[in-house]
Design a protein around this motif. Structure first.
Motif, mmCIF file in Angstrom:
data_model
loop_
_atom_site.group_PDB
_atom_site.id
_atom_site.type_symbol
_atom_site.label_atom_id
_atom_site.label_comp_id
_atom_site.label_asym_id
_atom_site.label_seq_id
_atom_site.Cartn_x
_atom_site.Cartn_y
_atom_site.Cartn_z
ATOM 1 N N PRO A 12 1.062 -1.591 -0.093
ATOM 2 C CA PRO A 12 0.112 -0.112 0.144
ATOM 3 C C PRO A 12 1.007 1.384 -0.087
ATOM 4 N N VAL A 13 0.319 2.264 -0.544
ATOM 5 C CA VAL A 13 1.356 3.613 -1.318
ATOM 6 C C VAL A 13 0.929 4.198 0.383
ATOM 7 N N ARG A 14 0.713 4.244 1.335
ATOM 8 C CA ARG A 14 0.808 5.028 2.795
ATOM 9 C C ARG A 14 1.563 4.148 3.460
ATOM 10 N N LEU A 15 1.597 3.040 3.461
ATOM 11 C CA LEU A 15 2.754 2.241 4.353
ATOM 12 C C LEU A 15 3.980 2.446 3.110
ATOM 13 N N ARG A 16 4.662 1.954 2.510
ATOM 14 C CA ARG A 16 5.485 2.402 1.407
ATOM 15 C C ARG A 16 6.033 3.851 1.580
ATOM 16 N N LEU A 17 5.392 4.886 1.256
ATOM 17 C CA LEU A 17 5.787 6.364 1.416
ATOM 18 C C LEU A 17 6.260 6.414 3.265
ATOM 19 N N ASP A 37 8.164 10.214 -8.959
ATOM 20 C CA ASP A 37 6.829 9.241 -10.215
ATOM 21 C C ASP A 37 5.853 8.881 -9.218
ATOM 22 N N TYR A 38 5.570 9.132 -8.249
ATOM 23 C CA TYR A 38 4.003 8.500 -7.168
ATOM 24 C C TYR A 38 3.752 10.260 -7.012
ATOM 25 N N ILE A 39 4.276 11.132 -7.461
ATOM 26 C CA ILE A 39 3.816 12.496 -7.412
ATOM 27 C C ILE A 39 3.522 12.939 -8.501
ATOM 28 N N LYS A 40 4.676 13.023 -9.477
ATOM 29 C CA LYS A 40 4.353 13.286 -11.443
ATOM 30 C C LYS A 40 2.752 12.723 -11.354
ATOM 31 N N LYS A 41 2.659 11.320 -10.856
ATOM 32 C CA LYS A 41 0.868 10.757 -10.833
ATOM 33 C C LYS A 41 0.215 11.633 -10.586
ATOM 34 N N LYS A 42 0.185 11.742 -9.248
ATOM 35 C CA LYS A 42 -0.576 12.244 -8.548
ATOM 36 C C LYS A 42 -1.102 13.987 -9.194
ATOM 37 N N VAL A 43 0.014 14.703 -9.630
ATOM 38 C CA VAL A 43 -0.162 16.175 -10.590
ATOM 39 C C VAL A 43 -1.047 15.425 -11.675
ATOM 40 N N ALA A 44 -0.422 14.706 -12.842
ATOM 41 C CA ALA A 44 -0.452 14.774 -13.977
ATOM 42 C C ALA A 44 -2.418 14.215 -13.925
ATOM 43 N N GLY A 45 -2.518 13.191 -12.534
ATOM 44 C CA GLY A 45 -3.635 12.831 -12.811
ATOM 45 C C GLY A 45 -4.813 13.942 -12.423
ATOM 46 N N GLU A 46 -4.509 15.055 -11.845
ATOM 47 C CA GLU A 46 -5.663 15.508 -11.139
ATOM 48 C C GLU A 46 -6.111 15.014 -10.031
ATOM 49 N N PRO A 48 -7.939 14.395 -6.678
ATOM 50 C CA PRO A 48 -9.293 15.669 -6.743
ATOM 51 C C PRO A 48 -8.313 16.185 -5.207
ATOM 52 N N ALA A 49 -7.199 15.366 -4.248
ATOM 53 C CA ALA A 49 -7.191 16.214 -3.035
ATOM 54 C C ALA A 49 -6.050 17.366 -3.489
ATOM 55 N N LEU A 50 -5.895 17.328 -4.544
ATOM 56 C CA LEU A 50 -5.047 17.989 -5.056
ATOM 57 C C LEU A 50 -5.790 19.608 -5.610
ATOM 58 N N LEU A 51 -6.749 19.453 -5.949
ATOM 59 C CA LEU A 51 -7.958 20.132 -6.325
ATOM 60 C C LEU A 51 -8.384 21.417 -5.254
ATOM 61 N N ASP A 52 -8.397 21.111 -4.720
ATOM 62 C CA ASP A 52 -8.571 22.157 -3.329
ATOM 63 C C ASP A 52 -7.865 22.634 -2.546
ATOM 64 N N LEU A 53 -6.685 22.578 -3.333
ATOM 65 C CA LEU A 53 -5.212 23.038 -2.533
ATOM 66 C C LEU A 53 -5.332 24.691 -2.750
ATOM 67 N N PRO A 54 -4.913 25.845 -2.362
ATOM 68 C CA PRO A 54 -4.931 26.561 -2.521
ATOM 69 C C PRO A 54 -3.380 27.221 -3.890
ATOM 70 N N ALA A 93 6.328 17.517 0.156
ATOM 71 C CA ALA A 93 6.197 17.572 -0.946
ATOM 72 C C ALA A 93 4.948 16.848 -1.453
ATOM 73 N N VAL A 94 5.005 15.330 -0.285
ATOM 74 C CA VAL A 94 3.734 13.888 -0.158
ATOM 75 C C VAL A 94 2.669 14.088 0.661
ATOM 76 N N ARG A 95 2.799 15.465 1.535
ATOM 77 C CA ARG A 95 2.189 15.398 2.893
ATOM 78 C C ARG A 95 0.714 15.834 2.358
ATOM 79 N N ASP A 96 -0.292 16.503 1.315
ATOM 80 C CA ASP A 96 -1.166 16.998 0.608
ATOM 81 C C ASP A 96 -1.956 15.976 0.249
ATOM 82 N N PHE A 97 -1.427 14.769 -0.018
ATOM 83 C CA PHE A 97 -1.352 13.440 -1.017
ATOM 84 C C PHE A 97 -1.999 12.344 -0.028
#
Length: 102
Positions: A12-17, A37-46, A48-54, A93-97
């Motif tokens: 699981p991603v959370r455990l690995r992080l 790469d995980y960060i890149k995929k999260k941003v490229a995939g838009e 939803p957790a990122l859409l609410d960030l200022p 950098a991954v705090r919001d993911f």
């Protein structure tokens, strides 16, 4: 502890992080590449957790991502301060993911 040779999809991603960003974990280049790469995929995939960030937070995340990537590129072997700095940059950098388990 799961070795890096095992497929990441089985861990699981959370455990690995949490494992990769733990201060006592011996972070290696492949780990850093995986997190970037995980960060890149999260941003490229838009994600939803990122859409609410200022916007200032999004720009900060980008700066952290870029700084971590540059540290990886220019890393000097055996420099523990750089490894610690890299770990802090990635954790922020991954705090919001993914929220840490601990």
């Amino acid at each position: 502890m799961v070795p890096l040779s095992e497929p990441s999809s089985s861990y699981p991603v959370r455990l690995r992080l949490d494992r990769l960003l733990a201060p006592d974990y011996p972070l290696c280049r492949d780990d850093v590449v995986w997190v970037l790469d995980y960060i890149k995929k999260k941003v490229a995939g838009e994600d939803p957790a990122l859409l609410d960030l200022p916007q200032p937070r999004l720009l900060r995340n980008y700066r952290l991502f870029a700084e971590a990537a540059m540290l990886l590129i220019h890393r000097r072997p055996g420099n523990e301060q750089e490894i610690d700095r890299l770990r802090l940059l990635l954790a922020e950098a991954v705090r919001d993911f993914e929220r840490p388990l601990a």
